[in-house]
Design a protein around this motif. Sequence first.
Motif, mmCIF file in Angstrom:
data_model
loop_
_atom_site.group_PDB
_atom_site.id
_atom_site.type_symbol
_atom_site.label_atom_id
_atom_site.label_comp_id
_atom_site.label_asym_id
_atom_site.label_seq_id
_atom_site.Cartn_x
_atom_site.Cartn_y
_atom_site.Cartn_z
ATOM 1 N N THR A 3 13.356 -48.296 3.344
ATOM 2 C CA THR A 3 14.434 -48.520 2.382
ATOM 3 C C THR A 3 14.834 -47.202 1.722
ATOM 4 O OG1 THR A 3 13.574 -50.727 1.932
ATOM 5 C CG2 THR A 3 15.087 -49.790 0.303
ATOM 6 N N ASP A 4 16.140 -46.957 1.658
ATOM 7 C CA ASP A 4 16.648 -45.772 0.956
ATOM 8 C C ASP A 4 16.860 -46.151 -0.507
ATOM 9 O OD1 ASP A 4 17.760 -43.464 0.068
ATOM 10 O OD2 ASP A 4 19.585 -43.573 1.291
ATOM 11 N N TRP A 5 15.783 -46.042 -1.294
ATOM 12 C CA TRP A 5 15.839 -46.500 -2.676
ATOM 13 C C TRP A 5 16.822 -45.694 -3.519
ATOM 14 C CZ3 TRP A 5 13.834 -51.035 -3.380
ATOM 15 C CH2 TRP A 5 12.771 -51.451 -2.576
ATOM 16 N N ARG A 6 17.036 -44.439 -3.158
ATOM 17 C CA ARG A 6 17.921 -43.594 -3.965
ATOM 18 C C ARG A 6 19.380 -44.005 -3.863
ATOM 19 N NH1 ARG A 6 15.989 -37.834 -1.805
ATOM 20 N NH2 ARG A 6 16.156 -39.075 0.101
ATOM 21 N N SER A 7 19.713 -44.748 -2.798
ATOM 22 C CA SER A 7 21.114 -45.149 -2.628
ATOM 23 C C SER A 7 21.458 -46.388 -3.441
ATOM 24 C CB SER A 7 21.405 -45.417 -1.148
ATOM 25 O OG SER A 7 20.719 -46.577 -0.703
ATOM 26 N N LEU A 8 20.446 -47.082 -3.940
ATOM 27 C CA LEU A 8 20.703 -48.311 -4.685
ATOM 28 C C LEU A 8 21.140 -48.006 -6.118
ATOM 29 C CD1 LEU A 8 17.749 -50.652 -3.670
ATOM 30 C CD2 LEU A 8 20.172 -50.995 -3.164
ATOM 31 N N PRO A 9 22.093 -48.767 -6.646
ATOM 32 C CA PRO A 9 22.428 -48.643 -8.074
ATOM 33 C C PRO A 9 21.249 -49.134 -8.917
ATOM 34 C CG PRO A 9 24.145 -49.817 -6.845
ATOM 35 C CD PRO A 9 22.956 -49.720 -5.943
ATOM 36 N N PRO A 10 21.230 -48.804 -10.199
ATOM 37 C CA PRO A 10 20.146 -49.273 -11.066
ATOM 38 C C PRO A 10 20.042 -50.799 -11.050
ATOM 39 C CG PRO A 10 21.438 -47.594 -12.178
ATOM 40 C CD PRO A 10 22.176 -47.921 -10.912
ATOM 41 N N LEU A 11 18.809 -51.301 -11.048
ATOM 42 C CA LEU A 11 18.580 -52.747 -10.992
ATOM 43 C C LEU A 11 19.180 -53.461 -12.198
ATOM 44 C CD1 LEU A 11 17.243 -55.152 -9.589
ATOM 45 C CD2 LEU A 11 15.139 -54.620 -10.835
#
Length: 290
Positions: A3-11
């Motif tokens: 998973t590319d966690w850095r690409s996700l917006p803040p939860l």
Amino acid sequence: MPTDWRSLPPLTALRAFAATAELRSFSQAARVLNVTHAAVAQQVRALEDHLARPLVHREGRGVGLTADGEKLAEALGEGFAAMIRGVEALRAGEADRPVRVTLTASFAAQWLMPRLKGFWDRHPDIGLSLHPDARVMDLRRERMDLAIRYGNGDWPGVEATWLAPARLVIAGAPALTGERDLTIEDLRRMDWVLSPNWPEQDSYLRSLGLDPATLSRTDIDSDDLAIAAARQGLGLVVESLALVEADVAEGRLRLVHERAETLPAYFIVNLPGQQRAAARAFLGWLKSQV
């Protein structure tokens, strides 16, 4: 694929948008999330900025979704629903797991096991997982619900409730001791079942005027085996009162002498804070045995 966690917006922004999309209102989303209307609106705007596209628009007193907003709301709805199912399954499994208790093997065998039928008569649906171990365990790290510990009850970071006396006593089978009071000379002439290298035992005997080194003794480095030998009339035994209470009550052993100290003792130990219902039930039953 990782998973590319850095690409996700803040939860927090995704959660605020998902609640707004479901309820079609910043105000109602704020109520269910227990935050302010302004905080929800700010999180949704931050999400739109992060994605560089509009997701909501004003619609009367509430909000509507753009085409992109509809797509994202559908995906988030599926994702959050899966998360909720996973968390609920974990909680259900945690609620159903046996109550985990760490205690010494001797206390389990001599004090707890003779009483457990009383607990299961009241709570037949609650399982127990006993972990006999002489080590003092970290309850949080080892995921233990309770511990039964020997000491003064002053351990940091836990709650301790007095459970049973641990003061030392001398006991023997009635066939060995008879019914009369025994003098020090009687004790000096009798056979003993003692633990090697136990300073507290030796100090107790010396306080009575007995020299542990000169007694007729069989050394057994196990509380359970020493008590079993004493039941058979093989000698007097020095033990914690809690470990021979049942034998004395049922006439297998007779107390010859006991110390007067109240500490150390056996304590119920648990972490502060809310406990599972099953653990609370077992804790309450233990306290009822005091």
